[in-house]
Design a protein around this motif. Sequence first.
Motif, short mmCIF file in Angstrom:
data_model
loop_
_atom_site.label_atom_id
_atom_site.label_comp_id
_atom_site.label_asym_id
_atom_site.label_seq_id
_atom_site.Cartn_x
_atom_site.Cartn_y
_atom_site.Cartn_z
N HIS A 195 0.82 -1.21 0.00
CA HIS A 195 0.00 0.00 0.00
C HIS A 195 0.85 1.26 0.00
CE1 HIS A 195 0.72 -0.25 4.41
NE2 HIS A 195 0.57 1.07 4.37
N HIS A 196 2.17 1.12 0.14
CA HIS A 196 3.08 2.26 0.11
C HIS A 196 3.97 2.25 -1.12
CE1 HIS A 196 3.25 4.14 4.43
NE2 HIS A 196 2.27 4.61 3.69
N ILE A 197 3.58 1.53 -2.16
CA ILE A 197 4.39 1.46 -3.37
C ILE A 197 3.67 2.13 -4.54
CG2 ILE A 197 5.37 -0.09 -5.11
CD1 ILE A 197 5.98 -2.06 -2.88
N LEU A 198 4.38 3.04 -5.20
CA LEU A 198 3.91 3.72 -6.40
C LEU A 198 4.85 3.39 -7.54
CD1 LEU A 198 3.31 7.24 -4.81
CD2 LEU A 198 1.57 5.51 -5.26
N LEU A 199 4.33 3.43 -8.75
CA LEU A 199 5.15 3.18 -9.93
C LEU A 199 5.44 4.49 -10.65
CD1 LEU A 199 3.36 0.02 -11.36
CD2 LEU A 199 5.20 0.14 -9.66
N GLU A 200 6.63 4.60 -11.20
CA GLU A 200 7.02 5.82 -11.90
C GLU A 200 8.07 5.48 -12.95
OE1 GLU A 200 10.74 7.65 -9.59
OE2 GLU A 200 8.86 8.05 -8.53
N THR A 201 8.25 6.39 -13.89
CA THR A 201 9.34 6.23 -14.86
C THR A 201 10.46 7.24 -14.67
OG1 THR A 201 8.26 7.64 -16.51
CG2 THR A 201 7.83 5.24 -16.62
N ASP A 202 10.16 8.45 -14.23
CA ASP A 202 11.09 9.58 -14.25
C ASP A 202 11.55 9.87 -15.67
OD1 ASP A 202 12.44 11.72 -13.16
OD2 ASP A 202 14.22 10.55 -12.61
N ALA A 203 10.68 9.55 -16.65
CA ALA A 203 11.01 9.79 -18.05
C ALA A 203 11.36 11.26 -18.27
CB ALA A 203 9.82 9.39 -18.93
N PRO A 204 12.40 11.52 -19.06
CA PRO A 204 13.08 10.61 -19.98
C PRO A 204 14.31 9.91 -19.42
CG PRO A 204 13.79 12.84 -20.41
CD PRO A 204 12.78 12.92 -19.29
N TYR A 205 14.45 9.82 -18.09
CA TYR A 205 15.64 9.25 -17.47
C TYR A 205 15.36 7.87 -16.90
CZ TYR A 205 16.62 14.18 -17.92
OH TYR A 205 16.76 15.44 -18.43
N LEU A 206 16.44 7.11 -16.63
CA LEU A 206 16.39 5.83 -15.90
C LEU A 206 15.47 4.81 -16.54
CD1 LEU A 206 16.39 7.22 -12.24
CD2 LEU A 206 18.30 6.17 -13.47
N ALA A 207 15.63 4.60 -17.82
CA ALA A 207 14.80 3.61 -18.52
C ALA A 207 15.05 2.21 -17.97
CB ALA A 207 15.11 3.64 -20.01
N PRO A 208 14.00 1.42 -17.87
CA PRO A 208 14.15 0.05 -17.36
C PRO A 208 14.78 -0.87 -18.39
CG PRO A 208 11.89 0.42 -18.05
CD PRO A 208 12.60 1.74 -18.19
N VAL A 209 15.32 -1.99 -17.92
CA VAL A 209 15.76 -3.05 -18.82
C VAL A 209 14.54 -3.56 -19.59
CG1 VAL A 209 16.71 -5.39 -18.84
CG2 VAL A 209 17.64 -3.67 -17.24
N PRO A 210 14.60 -3.79 -20.88
CA PRO A 210 15.78 -3.86 -21.75
C PRO A 210 16.13 -2.55 -22.45
CG PRO A 210 13.88 -4.63 -22.95
CD PRO A 210 13.38 -4.26 -21.57
N HIS A 211 15.62 -1.44 -21.97
CA HIS A 211 15.87 -0.14 -22.61
C HIS A 211 16.89 0.69 -21.84
CE1 HIS A 211 12.46 -0.86 -25.26
NE2 HIS A 211 11.76 -1.22 -24.19
N ARG A 212 17.58 0.08 -20.88
CA ARG A 212 18.52 0.83 -20.06
C ARG A 212 19.53 1.57 -20.93
NH1 ARG A 212 22.27 -1.39 -14.97
NH2 ARG A 212 22.99 0.69 -14.34
N GLY A 213 19.74 2.85 -20.62
CA GLY A 213 20.66 3.68 -21.39
C GLY A 213 19.98 4.45 -22.50
#
Length: 253
Positions: A195-213
């Motif tokens: 109940h204390h977890i939110l999802l975010e991207t911080d786009a355009p930074y910190l892309a997840p795998v497999p898009h890292r970098g």
Amino acid sequence: MLVDTHTHFYDDWLLPDAEAAIQRALDAGVGKMIQADVDSTERPRMWEIGLRHPGVLFQMAGLYPGSVTADNWRYELDLVHGITGVVAIGEIGLDYHEGREFEKEQKEVLRLQLELAAQRNLPVNIHLRDAWEDLLTIFKDCRHLNLRGNLHCFSGSYEVYEEANRYGDWSVGIGGVITFKNSKLAGTVARIPLHHILLETDAPYLAPVPHRGERNESSYLPLIAQKVAEVKGLTREECERITTENAERLFNI
């Protein structure tokens, strides 16, 4: 539906493709996205694109710690106080990663913006780099404000999460870092209540795998949701439902 609780469509890296990126996010099941504020130089672009997508894009208001200087902070903070129609005060906080020249000013700006959030009964979006001790001290001093919000791009330990919640009601924003091979974040997230977890991207930074970098965008949020679901022993659908309820409740969207 997923909610991206922290993105920057107005960033120079993402802005030229922002409209298409918003559509890709919607096509991927990300139905609501919250844009974090930085300062007056980028804010007009944030509002311009946000107002084109009511009910999909939501805005915060705040002075980012990396934008604080001894000369500008009072002017910038006055502008923040004049902004209405936002879902949170953020992104605000402390950032000593590039040095501590404006440490005093950052602390003052953070305290004043926490007071503003309390006055307006708004949640807070916290940016933090290399300053956990000072942040927790300020949280402790401000516990009478009954603050609530989220710790954006959370990278601390479970003990840090636990201590922060002695002084307010703090969720954690989990992004692409949880997908990185050598990240210890998954072990921490496994212990944090859902109940204390939110999802975010911080786009355009910190892309997840497999898009890292690569350039990040909100359409990659399902990759983060899938990893969080695995860590918590949930189905993707359960993770999506619960984290969306968390975001909608905290930000009243």
